[in-house]
Design a protein around this motif. Sequence first.
Motif, short mmCIF file in Angstrom:
data_model
loop_
_atom_site.label_atom_id
_atom_site.label_comp_id
_atom_site.label_asym_id
_atom_site.label_seq_id
_atom_site.Cartn_x
_atom_site.Cartn_y
_atom_site.Cartn_z
N ARG A 40 -4.84 -5.98 9.58
CA ARG A 40 -6.02 -6.97 10.53
C ARG A 40 -4.33 -7.95 10.95
O ARG A 40 -4.72 -8.81 12.21
CB ARG A 40 -7.26 -8.40 9.82
N MET A 41 -3.84 -8.99 9.63
CA MET A 41 -2.79 -9.85 10.13
C MET A 41 -1.82 -9.33 10.39
O MET A 41 -1.16 -9.72 11.83
CB MET A 41 -2.61 -10.07 8.94
N SER A 42 -1.37 -7.71 10.17
CA SER A 42 -0.13 -8.06 10.88
C SER A 42 -0.31 -6.80 12.65
O SER A 42 0.64 -6.29 13.39
CB SER A 42 1.11 -6.54 10.24
N GLY A 43 -1.27 -6.33 12.49
CA GLY A 43 -1.85 -5.18 13.80
C GLY A 43 -1.54 -4.35 13.88
O GLY A 43 -1.31 -3.57 14.49
N ALA A 44 -0.46 -4.12 12.52
CA ALA A 44 0.23 -2.48 12.25
C ALA A 44 -1.27 -1.52 12.01
O ALA A 44 -1.58 -1.63 10.92
CB ALA A 44 1.21 -2.81 11.65
N PRO A 45 -1.35 -0.99 12.49
CA PRO A 45 -2.91 -0.35 12.29
C PRO A 45 -3.17 0.97 10.61
O PRO A 45 -1.83 1.89 10.38
CB PRO A 45 -3.33 1.17 13.24
N ILE A 46 -3.97 1.24 10.58
CA ILE A 46 -3.86 2.26 8.98
C ILE A 46 -3.43 3.38 10.17
O ILE A 46 -4.18 3.56 10.57
CB ILE A 46 -5.69 1.63 8.40
N ARG A 47 -2.85 4.08 9.41
CA ARG A 47 -2.34 5.37 9.42
C ARG A 47 -3.21 6.67 9.04
O ARG A 47 -2.76 7.38 9.42
CB ARG A 47 -1.21 5.37 10.00
N ALA A 48 -3.10 6.57 7.13
CA ALA A 48 -4.34 7.38 6.64
C ALA A 48 -4.95 7.17 5.56
O ALA A 48 -4.64 5.91 5.10
CB ALA A 48 -2.79 8.62 6.21
N LEU A 49 -5.33 7.53 5.20
CA LEU A 49 -6.40 7.76 3.86
C LEU A 49 -6.47 8.88 3.06
O LEU A 49 -6.34 9.42 3.21
CB LEU A 49 -8.23 7.74 3.96
N VAL A 50 -5.96 8.70 2.09
CA VAL A 50 -5.68 9.18 0.63
C VAL A 50 -6.22 9.78 -0.41
O VAL A 50 -6.64 7.93 -1.05
CB VAL A 50 -4.12 9.04 -0.06
N ILE A 51 -7.23 11.17 -0.69
CA ILE A 51 -8.39 10.60 -2.02
C ILE A 51 -7.87 11.53 -2.90
O ILE A 51 -7.57 12.87 -2.56
CB ILE A 51 -9.73 10.96 -1.03
N ASN A 52 -8.21 11.11 -4.38
CA ASN A 52 -8.03 11.89 -5.10
C ASN A 52 -8.84 12.44 -5.90
O ASN A 52 -9.44 11.16 -6.22
CB ASN A 52 -6.75 11.93 -6.16
N THR A 53 -9.24 13.74 -6.77
CA THR A 53 -10.68 13.51 -7.91
C THR A 53 -9.67 13.48 -9.20
O THR A 53 -8.46 13.46 -8.69
CB THR A 53 -11.76 14.38 -7.21
N GLY A 54 -10.87 13.49 -10.23
CA GLY A 54 -9.97 14.05 -11.87
C GLY A 54 -10.14 12.73 -12.59
O GLY A 54 -9.55 12.57 -13.20
N ASN A 55 -9.82 11.64 -11.18
CA ASN A 55 -9.29 10.57 -12.22
C ASN A 55 -9.95 9.29 -11.16
O ASN A 55 -9.04 8.75 -9.88
CB ASN A 55 -7.61 10.83 -12.41
N ALA A 56 -10.34 8.22 -11.87
CA ALA A 56 -10.72 7.02 -11.47
C ALA A 56 -9.88 6.23 -10.58
O ALA A 56 -9.81 4.69 -9.70
CB ALA A 56 -12.31 6.25 -11.44
N ASN A 57 -8.95 5.68 -11.94
CA ASN A 57 -8.01 4.89 -11.55
C ASN A 57 -8.37 3.63 -11.49
O ASN A 57 -8.07 2.48 -11.03
CB ASN A 57 -6.70 4.98 -10.27
N ALA A 58 -9.75 3.15 -12.46
CA ALA A 58 -10.46 2.61 -12.49
C ALA A 58 -10.84 1.77 -14.76
O ALA A 58 -9.97 2.18 -15.59
CB ALA A 58 -11.84 2.08 -12.51
N GLY A 59 -10.27 0.27 -14.86
CA GLY A 59 -10.10 -0.03 -16.54
C GLY A 59 -8.63 0.58 -16.81
O GLY A 59 -8.52 0.30 -17.37
N THR A 60 -7.95 -0.46 -15.50
CA THR A 60 -6.35 0.51 -15.67
C THR A 60 -5.27 -0.65 -15.42
O THR A 60 -4.34 -0.62 -15.82
CB THR A 60 -5.66 1.53 -14.72
N GLY A 61 -5.73 -1.84 -15.42
CA GLY A 61 -4.92 -2.86 -15.80
C GLY A 61 -3.80 -2.85 -14.20
O GLY A 61 -4.36 -2.22 -13.44
N GLU A 62 -2.57 -3.13 -14.40
CA GLU A 62 -1.80 -3.75 -13.94
C GLU A 62 -0.64 -2.64 -12.98
O GLU A 62 -0.24 -2.44 -12.37
CB GLU A 62 -0.50 -4.32 -14.38
N ALA A 63 -0.65 -1.82 -14.40
CA ALA A 63 0.09 -0.02 -14.10
C ALA A 63 -1.15 0.59 -13.24
O ALA A 63 -0.42 1.42 -12.40
CB ALA A 63 -0.53 0.54 -15.36
#
Lengths: 412, 412
Positions: free
Chosen positions: A72-95
């Motif tokens: 929104r700020m830069s005007g450079a549009p979103i070009r892709a979405l990437v989705i993985n299953t198998g791991n939520a990457n949640a409760g994982t802190g800074e790493a």
Amino acid sequence: MAVNLPLPIAANLKPVAGIELGYAEAGVRKANRKDLLVMKLAPTATVAGVFTTNRFCAAPVQVCKAHLEAARMSGAPIRALVINTGNANAGTGEAGLANANATCLALSELLGCDAAQILPFSTGVILEPLPVDRIKAGMPQAIANLKTDNWYNAAESIMTTDTQPKAASRSVTINGKTITLTGISKGAGMIKPNMATMLGYLAMDAKVAQPVLDHLVKEAADKSFNCITIDGDTSTNDSFMLIATGAAGLEVNEIDTPEYKALAEAVIGLSQELAQMIVRDGEGATKFMTITVEEGANVEECRKIAYSIGHSPLVKTAFYASDPNLGRILAAIGYAGIDDLDVSKLNLYLDDVWVAKNGGRNPDYQETDGQRVMKQSEITIRVKLARGTAAATVWTCDLSHDYVSINADYRS
Amino acid sequence: MAVNLPLPIAANLKPVAGIELGYAEAGVRKANRKDLLVMKLAPTATVAGVFTTNRFCAAPVQVCKAHLEAARMSGAPIRALVINTGNANAGTGEAGLANANATCLALSELLGCDAAQILPFSTGVILEPLPVDRIKAGMPQAIANLKTDNWYNAAESIMTTDTQPKAASRSVTINGKTITLTGISKGAGMIKPNMATMLGYLAMDAKVAQPVLDHLVKEAADKSFNCITIDGDTSTNDSFMLIATGAAGLEVNEIDTPEYKALAEAVIGLSQELAQMIVRDGEGATKFMTITVEEGANVEECRKIAYSIGHSPLVKTAFYASDPNLGRILAAIGYAGIDDLDVSKLNLYLDDVWVAKNGGRNPDYQETDGQRVMKQSEITIRVKLARGTAAATVWTCDLSHDYVSINADYRS
């Protein structure tokens, strides 16, 4: 076994000009399954999303929000979405944040854009480090098979405990221009936070201004994904994304216009279809229930009562048993937290059967009528509050032995 | 099969001077079971209660409240409590109120007092008329066997789906005077609104001024019956009554005195015991879980988080499966509705095992340690919020196949 949910037919899922989809078997958690999806967008696309309100919001959700804001700020549009299953990457802190950012960076290098132009999504086990190297290694395969008619494969790629892929299409003609909408969804908002975040993606080829899309995604979520419940839990990763590729001729730059209303109707309808598919495939579900609360003083109280009924394990087990044990519904209405609710004016219907009249049993109600409706696989519970004109609807499923089996046994 | 809940021993249930108990087999719903209980009080007794907040509050609850208020106004004390199982007299409208009043009138005529000096209680099926003639017909039998040492029979008389009677006694010496306390409880606050309202009765022989008893019943309920949950539902008939017969020498006329504190400690302790018995006998329960949330900014937020964990079907099924699927606990904390919760400071323990540290997996946590604790039948979940000094505790049980079986099959 999902409730009245036929498999989508790949040929009926219409390509949306301006979005290509590619998948890979990256082996994130298990081998030989599609577990990585890339959605590549035309540079004309706008993207908006709504996300979980869980305070244990996953790393990819945090990165998504930041990248949407940066676009929104830069005007450079979103070009892709990437989705993985198998791991939520949640409760994982800074790493976890570093791994979500590394995923974006890797894809941006392959696609020739900035990392901030990528939106990452993850679903799967909580509290475990994201195997980012395997995800990176799978990207070239996903990019190699990018196609506009890959929606069925895309729906399969985001499945976790879903028993089948969920996808639908529709088109709408506005000002003489045909707009195509296609979407996919997965998991049940909270059926299973470890392996089944609720995810929804809906793309259309209209050109929609960013503020209009921001408004529309909230309106659509509010009338679809926010109206479903399986067990009342809310995941760390729930997301619903609306993508307008801008490839078709129609432009929608303002709300409160006829174009907006026509487009919104189509988006909301398709969102409801995708959301209801999640309930129909709810863990152990044998029945699909529509709970409508009418004649409320405001939408908020109608929704509270509808959710109170939809979350009650006692109501849900009674429906599983086809037992018209309808005092349980009244009890759930009573504890919904509406302090000044006058139950002596309340009426309750099961489909066409008038069960409770003015807060008590309808003298004309016959248990055999209740039994007849309870045996159906699709049931509407309708509550009339006699307090006003507001209404709300929630969709849910029953609570079966299989729900306990699936959730008790799944990790063991 | 209840969790670590031995049968009470009749001889250990101490008579409380000033209260006699008599039961009958009135055939309210089924023949050959104790289903009517009369508790007759000395004229020196004071009585206070807390009741369900469900808006579909049953007729007897409404009459109880009115009679307690009338006793305060007139000074004419409550002389008896009458409790029937088999029918909740809830969702029954004006006829239900008339039936509750008729019950009081009939008993008052037998005991020689006013109808307003009787408190009625009902538990059982909702939406069906109370068979008041059968209740009246059973009263002489109940009065004929009024005895001070009838507590075990009393506990049996109020059972519905409970697998065993629940009762306990203790005594405390205050200012050299020995006070005896005995109580009974039944059903699980909301395990089953049709057949299992939560009821608790605690009698002691101290003399307690009405305002002091009113204060004490709220304090005790808040620290006991209000801290338990089976499935999150709240019944139409839940009640907890505190009775001070005034037969012993001790008088407590003010709060914030050493006498009050000593008495309150005993009342709260016994209330907790009676409340926990309900959870231990929760439908299908195989585990007893204590959920403690510490270091909160206030008690309210600690309780919200504890209940969010205790109500989560995902958490409860994981405990049933002895599966240390602990991301589910974090997710439940995250959606408890504490908007400014900083999860990066949060710590989570299972008994002595430190599972989550600063919002993520504790690097020293071993799954085998989690597994060891999960296999126990008694487990403490401890959450530290690092926001303040407040704390709250909730007791609950797991969610098993049997919960679904019991609730799905019970009326069929």
